[in-house]
Design an enzyme around this catalytic site. Structure first.
Site, mmCIF file in Angstrom:
data_model
loop_
_atom_site.group_PDB
_atom_site.id
_atom_site.type_symbol
_atom_site.label_atom_id
_atom_site.label_comp_id
_atom_site.label_asym_id
_atom_site.label_seq_id
_atom_site.Cartn_x
_atom_site.Cartn_y
_atom_site.Cartn_z
ATOM 1 N N LYS A 1 11.138 -17.903 -119.506
ATOM 2 C CA LYS A 1 10.479 -16.641 -119.873
ATOM 3 C C LYS A 1 10.692 -16.332 -121.350
ATOM 4 O O LYS A 1 11.251 -15.295 -121.725
ATOM 5 C CB LYS A 1 10.949 -15.483 -119.000
ATOM 6 C CG LYS A 1 10.626 -15.674 -117.525
ATOM 7 C CD LYS A 1 10.828 -14.419 -116.724
ATOM 8 C CE LYS A 1 10.463 -14.591 -115.270
ATOM 9 N NZ LYS A 1 11.390 -15.405 -114.488
HETATM 10 P P1 5BU Z 1 12.997 -15.850 -104.596
HETATM 11 O O1 5BU Z 1 14.356 -16.196 -104.138
HETATM 12 O O2 5BU Z 1 11.874 -16.538 -103.774
HETATM 13 O O3 5BU Z 1 12.781 -14.383 -104.758
HETATM 14 O O4 5BU Z 1 12.912 -16.519 -106.081
HETATM 15 C C1 5BU Z 1 11.827 -16.345 -106.923
HETATM 16 C C2 5BU Z 1 12.048 -17.024 -108.232
HETATM 17 O O5 5BU Z 1 10.889 -16.829 -109.035
HETATM 18 C C3 5BU Z 1 13.210 -16.488 -109.070
HETATM 19 O O6 5BU Z 1 13.729 -17.570 -109.805
HETATM 20 C C4 5BU Z 1 12.577 -15.499 -110.000
HETATM 21 O O7 5BU Z 1 13.271 -15.436 -111.230
HETATM 22 C C5 5BU Z 1 11.223 -16.109 -110.213
HETATM 23 N N1 5BU Z 1 10.136 -15.150 -110.475
HETATM 24 C C6 5BU Z 1 9.831 -14.117 -109.615
HETATM 25 O O8 5BU Z 1 10.480 -13.919 -108.596
HETATM 26 N N2 5BU Z 1 8.799 -13.293 -109.925
HETATM 27 C C7 5BU Z 1 8.047 -13.445 -111.037
HETATM 28 O O9 5BU Z 1 7.101 -12.696 -111.254
HETATM 29 C C8 5BU Z 1 8.389 -14.531 -111.892
HETATM 30 C C9 5BU Z 1 9.412 -15.354 -111.578
HETATM 31 BR BR1 5BU Z 1 7.390 -14.813 -113.411
#
Ligand code: 5BU
Length: 453
Positions: free
Chosen positions: A295
């Site tokens: 990011k």
């Molecule tokens: P989760 O455990 O499925 O919630 O992980 C989601 C990953 O995607 C996590 O590494 C976040 O930093 C990343 N992410 C997110 O959740 N939402 C966004 O909008 C973005 C990245 Br861009």
């Protein structure tokens, strides 16, 4: 018809239709942009327009009027003044202070409200207005749009049970303009292109990975699609783990089922080059790409340093890196990105209460389309077919947690947003059996994609 035709020619002369390359509110790209805002400066035309509208929906049929913000506000106001029926105002966003009301004005539960929309494309912003008015206990019996772009919006709204009519349809408007010789040769070509693409939209079919590959010019975007087609998986797993041992164990279980592995290298306690080399070799052997969710969000020189230097030297191993473009289009230019590395911009995050509004998202999509290093974007809506759409915030069961995360089911990501890739984190790496769970997400994502074709 004569009166309507005459009216349309008058407003056309205000420059309400523009030809070029535009990104719409919905994120779609279009060779045609229609903007009714100039009418606000012509009281005579506002009056004519509201009289035409009142001809379609007689005033005894509603008790309140509300315009979809903001373009329809002057039209709704004039309609209110002409019909003497009270206006209520819908906010686009909560003020964040005071009463925090979304609807301003005087109204009572159970009152019947007419909604006015200027141009209807997908129907999404109209739907937001419908939902907010209904939350206040108002009843929506009639909706009027001024112009239907014939891209499925009217059908979408009718499908969910609302009575919606339109004053003009884009097809008939083009016929009027052609008949009166108002269009140049180049404009007629643009219209033909637009109509051809529209038919596809109305059929409501998503484009296939094969078709998408033709539209993506960056080699890493093409490679990601090739992997997806070969392994029949659009699943990217987010390995948000803080120990290299755990990441490698996870990869050994899920490597065959993914097209990409997403990392946050700055959370890893024992990061080392031997780890990253090892991971890179597995990614080549098992055929998936490495995404670093860095990011980047700074000005170009700093982004450049963060990409190439420091402990992680991201550009030496990552296939794809994420970036915000809050600092503007220049912030992701001149980054000396290696030929085989692509960028994913972040248009709209998956969290609830995010600060990006339609305008911001539209600008990010525009920047993304113009930068050849960008292969796609993160957004919670359908985007232009020339961008790959990545969807984090995926979970079979969870919807919203108290940490600000919002989740949708893979089916929703593909059906509603026509996503290309789902990004799944804790649902897989925290599960009792990551191998089986990854297979379940892979199947769900692949099936949802195929169903959309
Ligand atoms: P989760 O455990 O499925 O919630 O992980 C989601 C990953 O995607 C996590 O590494 C976040 O930093 C990343 N992410 C997110 O959740 N939402 C966004 O909008 C973005 C990245 Br861009």
């Amino acid at each position: 018809m004569e009166e309507k035709e005459q009216f349309f020619l008058e407003i056309y002369n205000l420059g309400i239709i523009k030809f070029g390359n535009f990104t719409l509110k919905s994120g779609m790209n279009s060779p045609i942009y229609i903007d009714f805002r100039p009418i606000a400066s012509r009281p005579d035309l506002l009056i004519k327009l509201s009289d035409l509208l009142l001809h379609e929906v007689p005033s005894y049929d509603f008790e309140l009027i509300c315009g979809v913000p903001y373009a329809a506000l002057p039209i709704a106001t004039t309609l209110s003044l002409r019909s003497k029926i009270p206006l209520i105002i819908k906010r686009k966003e909560n003020k964040g202070y005071g009463t925090e009301r979304m609807i301003e004005g005087i109204y009572k539960i159970g009152q019947n409200c007419l909604i006015i929309e200027d141009v209807i494309t997908s129907g999404d912003s109209l739907l937001k207005t419908i939902i907010d008015l209904e939350k206040e206990g108002l009843i929506i019996k009639n909706i009027m749009s001024i112009l239907d772009r014939e891209q499925g919006g009217i059908e979408n709204i009718k499908k969910i049970g609302y009575n919606i009519r339109t004053l003009f349809r884009i097809g008939e408007v083009f016929k009027i303009l052609k008949k009166k010789s108002f269009l140049k040769e180049k404009e007629i070509h643009m219209i033909q292109f637009f109509i051809k693409n529209n038919i596809k939209n109305i059929q409501n079919k998503r484009i296939s990975y094969e078709e998408k590959k033709e539209k993506i010019s960056h080699p890493i975007g093409k490679k990601l699609i090739d992997i997806t087609l070969k392994k029949k998986t659009n699943l990217i797993v987010s390995a948000d783990l803080i120990e290299t041992k755990k990441i490698l164990k996870l990869v050994s279980l899920i490597g065959d089922r993914i097209c990409g592995l997403k990392l946050h290298v700055d959370i890893i306690n024992d990061f080392s080059y031997s780890f990253i080399n090892y991971l890179k070799n597995i990614s080549i052997k098992k055929n998936f790409l490495l995404l670093e969710d860095r990011k980047l969000c700074d000005v170009s020189p700093t982004n450049c340093l963060q990409l190439h230097y420091g402990i992680h030297k991201i550009s030496s191993w990552a296939d794809i890196v994420t970036a915000h473009v809050l600092a503007g289009s220049m912030s992701i230019q001149n980054l000396n990105i290696p030929y085989h590395m692509g960028l994913i911009t972040i248009s709209e995050m998956s969290s609830y209460g995010g600060l990006s509004d339609d305008n911001y998202i539209r600008k990010v999509l525009n920047i993304s389309l113009k930068n050849p290093k960008v292969i796609g974007t993160v957004a919670q809506r359908k985007v232009d077919d020339r961008l790959l759409l990545f969807t984090p915030g995926i979970h079979f069961y969870e919807k919203k947690n108290n940490l600000g995360n919002r989740y949708i089911h893979p089916v929703q990501a593909f059906e509603k947003n026509e996503s290309d890739f789902i990004i799944v984190g804790k649902a897989i790496f925290q599960s009792e059996n990551p191998k089986i769970t990854a297979e379940e997400y892979r199947n769900a994502g692949w099936k949802a994609y195929e169903n959309g074709l």
